[in-house]
Design an enzyme around this catalytic site. Structure first.
Site, mmCIF file in Angstrom:
data_model
loop_
_atom_site.group_PDB
_atom_site.id
_atom_site.type_symbol
_atom_site.label_atom_id
_atom_site.label_comp_id
_atom_site.label_asym_id
_atom_site.label_seq_id
_atom_site.Cartn_x
_atom_site.Cartn_y
_atom_site.Cartn_z
ATOM 1 N N ASP A 169 0.831 -1.208 0.000
ATOM 2 C CA ASP A 169 0.000 0.000 0.000
ATOM 3 C C ASP A 169 0.861 1.252 0.000
ATOM 4 O OD1 ASP A 169 -2.546 -1.074 -0.066
ATOM 5 O OD2 ASP A 169 -2.780 -1.106 2.106
ATOM 6 N N LEU A 170 1.814 1.305 0.920
ATOM 7 C CA LEU A 170 2.628 2.508 1.075
ATOM 8 C C LEU A 170 3.472 2.782 -0.162
ATOM 9 C CD1 LEU A 170 3.783 1.957 4.773
ATOM 10 C CD2 LEU A 170 1.983 3.487 3.954
#
Length: 396
Positions: A169-170
């Site tokens: 995600d990051l």
């Protein structure tokens, strides 16, 4: 008046969960005007947001600081009409719906860029905008597994292991922000916007780096090595008298310095330990020899001694100790905030600084849902009566 290096840009944020908000956070922190688009309370659907509608949760504050909030139901024609008005003056529209959703809503890149050809349209998906997995639901742990990360994380023979942060995600968020900034730079030459795309799967694979190169070039499938480096020994975690120490004795020079600092000079002439490949082949023997010595002193004592000898090392902090570390305090990555409900709190700041745009003051709390709806609609020319009618119809 907004301040910051990106204050001339307006970002329309139609993202949710984590990857998208991570991308947008960079722009909000650097001074851009970010208008967060949220489904109105009471409208069908609702926000699939980390933290739900509890906008005072720590994660929500950390993801959504420095933004404005406009409630907008884009399933309604009136909602799309409002979005189109916003797009006329915006620089970036970013979304992380499943790939087909934007087309069903009539807010795809072709539609919005027809309104504003200079618009940068950015999309984050789980697996790409097309292809056999395009409409699979995208979640961080799934991308970590499919992207190979879990196969090289954890101890040998323990089975796949997810890393302790939502890395896919990051990284997707950060790569998307990089793509948007690249497109904004290119727009200065061409005068036109374009569609920026990334996915959790692509971003995760990109982060494999040398592990991926081992397969792509050498046709070697990397495995799990726990806390140790797969290509050099000794590296990783060793127990001390009062805790643990991370070391990275990479290469022959570091190995020599380490042995001298530990009082193990005899290892330098032992057969089978003369090079990185040899030490890797005799990993258990090396680790046992140095590990016994590390137990004789404290982490602080070894850190001081090894750094003086030129061997990279450091303590292993729990999260609370991270923010008590004097170097972390010096770097200023903990950002203060005065929150109307939570009081004095801190957030994780941006890990970069600009000399001509130092961060001034405190972060602005994440908005409550719809905090800025009225003001934004008035900017677009809507009357108070019309705004009230749109609220009653759950359009905003």
């Amino acid at each position: 008046m907004r301040h910051g290096a990106l204050s001339r840009f307006t970002i329309l944020d139609a993202t949710r969960v984590r990857a998208g908000p991570t991308a947008v956070r960079l722009f909000a922190d650097m001074g851009a005007r970010v208008i967060k688009l949220e489904i109105p309370a009471g409208a069908p659907g609702g926000d699939d947001m980390i933290g739900g509608r509890d906008h005072n949760r720590a994660d929500y504050e950390n993801l959504h600081r420095n933004k404005e909030s406009l409630t907008l139901n884009m399933k309604e024609p009136e909602g799309v009409a409002i979005l189109n008005e916003l797009v006329k003056k915006a620089d970036v529209f970013i979304e992380n719906y499943r790939p087909d959703v934007k087309y069903r809503l009539g807010i795809g890149p072709d539609e919005l860029r027809a309104i504003n050809p200079r618009l940068i349209y950015a999309s984050i998906s789980g697996f790409g905008q097309d292809g056999p997995y395009a409409n699979w639901p995208g979640f961080d742990s799934i991308a970590q597994g499919m992207g190979g990360l879990m196969s090289v994380t954890g101890k040998p023979d323990d089975g796949p292991m997810r890393v302790g942060i939502p890395l896919a995600d990051l990284c997707a968020g950060h790569f998307c922000a990089m793509g948007i900034l690249t497109a904004l730079l290119e727009r200065e030459v061409s005068g036109e916007g374009q569609w920026v795309k990334t996915s959790l799967l692509e971003s995760q694979i990109a982060m494999l780096d040398f592990q991926a190169a081992q397969w792509l070039i050498d046709r070697k499938v990397p495995g799990q090595h726990g806390n140790e480096h797969p290509l050099t020994v000794p590296t990783g975690v060793f127990q001390t008298r009062d805790g643990y120490l991370n070391i990275a004795a990479i290469g022959q020079n570091m190995w020599t310095r380490l042995c001298e600092a530990l009082g193990l000079k005899h290892l330098l002439s032992e057969p089978g330990l003369g090079s990185d490949p040899e030490r890797v082949a005799n990993r258990a023997r090396v680790n046992a020899a140095v590990g016994e010595v590390f137990k004789q002193r404290t982490t602080a004592e070894w850190t001081e001694r090894l750094l003086k000898a030129g061997v990279p090392c450091g303590p292993i902090h729990t999260i609370d100790k991270v923010f008590d570390d004097p170097q972390v305090e010096h770097l200023g990555i903990r950002w203060p905030m005065k929150h109307p409900q939570l009081g004095d709190i801190s957030l994780v700041g941006q890990p970069m600084s600009l000399s001509r745009y130092p961060r001034e003051g405190e972060a602005k709390p994440a908005p409550q849902q719809g905090d800025d709806t009225g003001a934004i609609l008035q900017e677009l020319g809507y009357s108070q009566q019309r705004i009230a009618e749109l609220r009653a119809a759950f359009v905003v």
